[in-house]
Scaffold this active site. Structure first.
Site, mmCIF file in Angstrom:
data_model
loop_
_atom_site.group_PDB
_atom_site.id
_atom_site.type_symbol
_atom_site.label_atom_id
_atom_site.label_comp_id
_atom_site.label_asym_id
_atom_site.label_seq_id
_atom_site.Cartn_x
_atom_site.Cartn_y
_atom_site.Cartn_z
ATOM 1 N N ARG A 260 -5.516 -5.208 20.890
ATOM 2 C CA ARG A 260 -4.883 -6.649 20.292
ATOM 3 C C ARG A 260 -3.961 -7.282 21.217
ATOM 4 O O ARG A 260 -3.821 -8.240 21.612
ATOM 5 C CB ARG A 260 -4.107 -6.665 19.071
ATOM 6 C CG ARG A 260 -4.952 -6.366 18.138
ATOM 7 C CD ARG A 260 -4.257 -6.299 16.618
ATOM 8 N NE ARG A 260 -5.342 -6.092 15.615
ATOM 9 C CZ ARG A 260 -5.011 -5.878 14.366
ATOM 10 N NH1 ARG A 260 -3.788 -5.679 14.012
ATOM 11 N NH2 ARG A 260 -5.987 -5.951 13.242
ATOM 12 N N LEU B 212 0.766 -1.353 -0.178
ATOM 13 C CA LEU B 212 -0.007 0.065 0.057
ATOM 14 C C LEU B 212 1.118 1.246 -0.056
ATOM 15 O O LEU B 212 0.564 2.162 -0.777
ATOM 16 C CB LEU B 212 -0.986 0.125 1.012
ATOM 17 C CG LEU B 212 -2.133 -1.127 1.232
ATOM 18 C CD1 LEU B 212 -2.963 -0.900 2.401
ATOM 19 C CD2 LEU B 212 -2.833 -0.808 -0.017
#
Lengths: 648, 259
Positions: free
Chosen positions: A339, A45
């Protein structure tokens, strides 16, 4: 190098810093852009969006990747989504709130100014991606749909089924193709960067190996952008693609770029558990599943026993005998805690003996309640392809039995140190996306990696690099016959010759697996002083054994995947050691970095702001010499630094 | 589990290829096909086989080269023609998500590269698929500059249209459609991109140019014609249907007629 190690954060109020910086940046006129060459390494990306945008601006761009096509970059595997402060849901989201969540999620170890800018440009990313034809999920009225992700209380995540990374990458790749067709970008697939060329202290080119012919090649430019992702594969087993590596970043480090916060590695809570020794890759199950999936283990150890012996199935355990431990411990965020918190909580339950598979290293992620509440079709629309993927791998259907998951290495927040302009300590060398350290502090929130890669590539580096290049347009093209190129190429050649001549008995992968075991054991989810010191010694020994006994078959001048892996493993040793060293230095628990010595009575991570509220930037000092630590203090002017609390 | 592997070996694009057979044992049912190849390669390296050793009379060409990366079915790098089927005997998976439990213990498995004139072999099972990149460079994009876009919600796209576009956009560019087609046609690959963009309002302004340019490039690069055998649809790991080929044909004809 002290003057290059300043963050260059613009003065003034937080919300105006980026505008101010942009207004100060010198421009390069179109006729001068044509004279300037930029090398971009990596086509994920960050790299693809930067190269496309720079090509559109009129620069001459060369882009390199190790795969057969730019479209294979590992960004493609991101599943769940991309965050943006659009507030399309009217749930009181804002740039400030995305900024706040990211700083807090990162456990107060990221720069305010960088993160605010990230939140500020986030909305434009979605606009850009929709204009490129990315088929984001839609409501029935035709408007864009959103979902939630861990660590936040709003719905700001845009998604394309469980293939958001794929779609965003194909969008950036399409723009890249447009520029390749226009002739502004030249693409070099199956080329691996093996060294950075520095001339008079500035980045001027790279040495690559053509992976098909094996030839070493020289490429010169006025500036170099590194967009080669993270170094999670140091652990051998990770959710990273098999070919993802930290080599380009490490070569920059060796040429003088500081490496920041290497110990900050993210361990993702929802991965398919390890099944045996023959495994080489762990598969992620998207965090988006935690929107509707509930995580639990049995309350009773006798149920655990029966499960392991396959005497009962998870679905047969009654509701009252299930411990939804995230909902129990963190009622305010429940299954959507960040997370790092979710991973540690899973480890805590499994260490206490409640792990549910044969290895004792798995917990359940259960959709039965969601299927009842939403119906089959809705659940299939949201997670269908993930369910299918899970079933293909495990031969068990999440429609009938809960998924089994366990934490695994997923992402590295650390990376090449960059200033506000994303320039490294080597002038002319920029680092973007996961390859830099800048935005996620000690822990990255879900759906923020895609946001950062595209923010850096589309909107930040194409602007900031202009400031550097505005002073370079009179410089002639870099001559690749200069002695600096010859020397760099010679050094690479020596590395290759050495590896091919060892002719030992052990394979590259078997040694890499051993490195992975050392890393996971001592530099994994829980770290302590003795373990980290031990790890540094073990890595040194293993590295020595590698140079004595590795077997790299074949020759340089052919397609040789074993040679590719051996070159990368050399660098993983160095990175692994640096990670352990950094973890040893940071005697606090912070984000994904948990030091056993630094925890509360309840076993929650305990940060030490008085002593460690800084970016640890390491400077390479030569082979076998300890690197030098430089500290960039972190200043919080707009956010009150508090203990992260996901309980209430 | 144990297997006999009959694998295509070819030193480089110019060399003549041949099959070599290897025996492998101790494979877990849950191992993936590529993990099994990893284990084979470890074995071959330990035995001291490599292309140099072959010149000295070694019977095996050493570790087998094959393309792979994400190992979760999304990057499209892995290929392999296994027992006469692209990506092997399981449906709707890429080779990296094919598991050994789909094979009979003791079976002989034949492994070949994609075979297509447009995808020349680089080495062993690795082929050159840059022709796909070239097709997309011919027009598989929307010409929007970074920074020109309007607010995302100004473009309304009905839910079902977006879903249909996404069905086509799921293509991973692996090349199974080409490898499995008796004509070596890339129609499904081209159709997936053309169709995905044609379904969206953003894709309409360039729809005609795109369909014509991509089809012309496909022809130029040596891919064959589509004769509607529908083999591609059967082997596509992402379940992309020939309905998208029908849409490509409509888009192409519309573009031709308006010339």
């Amino acid at each position: 190098m002290a003057d290059k190690f300043t963050s260059k954060i613009p003065d003034g109020p937080l919300a105006q810093k980026w505008t101010k910086r942009k207004s100060e940046i010198h421009l390069v006129s179109p006729n001068n852009k044509r004279k300037l060459e930029i090398i971009v390494v990596g086509t994920g990306l960050g790299g693809a969006s930067a190269a496309a945008s720079l090509g559109e601006l009129g620069y001459n761009v060369k882009i390199f990747c190790i795969s057969d096509s730019p479209r294979r970059a590992h960004s493609i595997a991101a599943q769940g989504g991309i965050n943006a402060a659009k507030n399309y849901q009217n749930d009181n989201d804002s740039i400030y709130r995305l900024f706040y969540d990211t700083i807090k999620g990162g456990d107060y170890r990221a720069r305010e100014a960088n993160v605010y800018r990230l939140a500020e440009v986030s909305a434009a990313i979605i606009d850009q991606c929709v204009a490129q034809g990315i088929p984001f999920a839609r409501e029935y009225g035709g408007y864009l749909a959103n979902r939630s992700f861990g660590g936040v209380q709003v719905s700001r995540t845009f998604y394309a089924r469980g293939q958001t990374g794929q779609q965003l990458l194909l969008g950036a790749y399409a723009s890249l193709n447009k520029e390749i067709a226009a002739g502004t970008v030249k693409s070099y697939p199956r080329h691996e960067m093996l060294d950075l060329v520095v001339i008079n202290g500035e980045a001027k080119g790279i040495i690559t190996r053509n992976l098909v012919t094996g030839q070493l090649e020289r490429f010169g430019a006025h500036a170099v952008i590194i967009a080669t992702g993270g170094y999670g594969n140091t652990y051998f087993l990770s959710t990273n693609a098999m070919n993802s590596n930290g080599s380009a970043a490490l070569q920059c480090y060796k040429k003088g770029a500081y490496f920041a916060n290497p110990c900050f590695a993210q361990i993702h809570p929802t991965c398919i558990p390890v099944h045996g020794d023959q495994q080489c890759k762990l598969t992620l199950m998207s965090e988006s599943l935690r929107n509707d999936g509930r995580i639990w283990v049995p309350k009773k150890l006798e149920d655990v026993e029966k499960l392991r012996k396959h005497q009962i199935k998870a679905s047969q355990i009654p509701e009252e005998d299930r411990d939804y431990y995230l909902e129990r411990r963190y009622p305010a965020f429940g299954n959507l805690v960040p997370r790092d918190v979710a991973s540690r909580a899973a480890k805590e339950r499994c260490d206490a003996g409640f792990g549910v598979n044969e290895t004792g290293k798995a917990v359940y992620l259960d959709f039965s309640e969601a299927i009842q509440r939403l119906g089959h079709q809705k659940v299939a629309e949201r997670y269908g392809n993930l369910f299918e993927m899970y079933e293909k791998i495990t031969a068990s259907s999440p429609w009938e039995e809960p998924m089994m998951i366990y934490p695994a290495i997923h992402y590295t927040m650390g990376g090449i140190w960059v200033d506000y302009d994303l320039q490294t300590t080597i002038p002319g060398l920029y680092a973007i996306g996961e390859a830099n350290f800048s935005d996620h502090g000690g822990n990255r929130l879900g759906a923020s990696a895609l946001m950062q890669g595209l923010a850096d590539g589309y909107f930040i580096v194409p602007v900031t690099i202009g400031d550097y290049l505005s002073k370079k347009f009179a410089e002639p093209k870099t001559d690749v016959n200069r002695p600096e190129f010859a020397e760099a190429e010679k050094a690479v050649q020596a590395r290759i010759d050495r590896l091919l001549s060892i002719n030992g008995k052990e394979t590259v992968d078997s040694i890499h697996k051993e490195l992975g075991h050392i890393m996971w054991e001592y530099v994994g989810m829980a770290r302590d002083k003795a373990g980290l010191e031990k790890a540094i010694g073990l890595i040194k020994d293993l590295r020595k054994r590698f140079y004595e006994n590795v077997k790299v078959p074949g020759t340089q001048f052919e397609f040789n995947q074993e040679l590719e892996k051996a070159l990368r493993l050399e660098d993983f040793f160095e990175i692994g050691e640096l990670m352990a060293r950094d973890a040893l230095n940071r005697n606090e628990s912070c984000g994904g970095h948990f030091r056993v010595e630094s925890q509360t009575e309840e076993g929650e991570a305990k940060r030490d702001d008085a002593n460690y509220m800084y970016v640890a930037a390491w400077e390479y000092k030569g082979e076998g010499v300890e690197p030098e630590l430089h500290k960039e203090p972190l200043v919080y002017e707009n956010i009150k630094v508090i203990t992260r609390n996901y309980k209430d | 589990m144990e297997f006999n592997l009959k694998i295509w070996r070819q030193k480089n694009a110019k060399a003549k290829g041949h099959f070599e057979t290897y025996h492998i044992s101790g494979i877990e049912e849950d191992a993936s096909f590529l993990e099994m190849l990893d284990i084979l390669n470890e074995q071959l390296i330990r035995e001291g086989c490599d292309p140099v050793a072959v010149e000295r009379g070694c019977q095996s060409s050493g570790p087998v080269s094959f393309d792979h990366d994400c190992r979760e079915g999304i990057c499209g790098a892995c290929s392999l023609y296994i027992d006469g089927r692209a990506h092997g005997p399981d449906d709707h998976v890429t080779t990296c998500q094919l598991f050994m439990r789909h094979f009979k213990d003791g079976a002989t498995i034949t492994v070949e590269p994609w075979r297509s004139a447009a995808f020349p072999v680089i080495k062993d099972l690795v082929v050159d698929r840059t022709a796909f990149d070239k097709i997309l460079q011919a027009g598989g994009f929307i010409s929007v500059r970074t920074g020109s876009a309007q607010d995302a919600n100004n473009i309304l796209i009905p839910h079902d249209k977006a879903e249909e576009s996404m069905d086509a956009a799921a293509c991973v560019g692996c090349g199974a459609c080409v490898a499995t087609c008796k004509n070596g046609s890339a129609m499904l690959f081209v159709a997936a991109r053309v169709s995905s963009l044609a379904l969206l309002p953003q894709g309409r302004p360039e729809a005609k140019r795109r369909a014509k340019a991509m089809v012309a490039k496909m022809d130029e690069l040596g891919f064959g014609n589509c004769t509607n055998t529908r083999a591609c649809e059967l082997e596509c790991p992402k379940g992309i249907t020939v309905a998208h080929i029908a849409r490509l044909n409509r888009e192409f004809l519309k573009a031709k007629f308006s010339d």
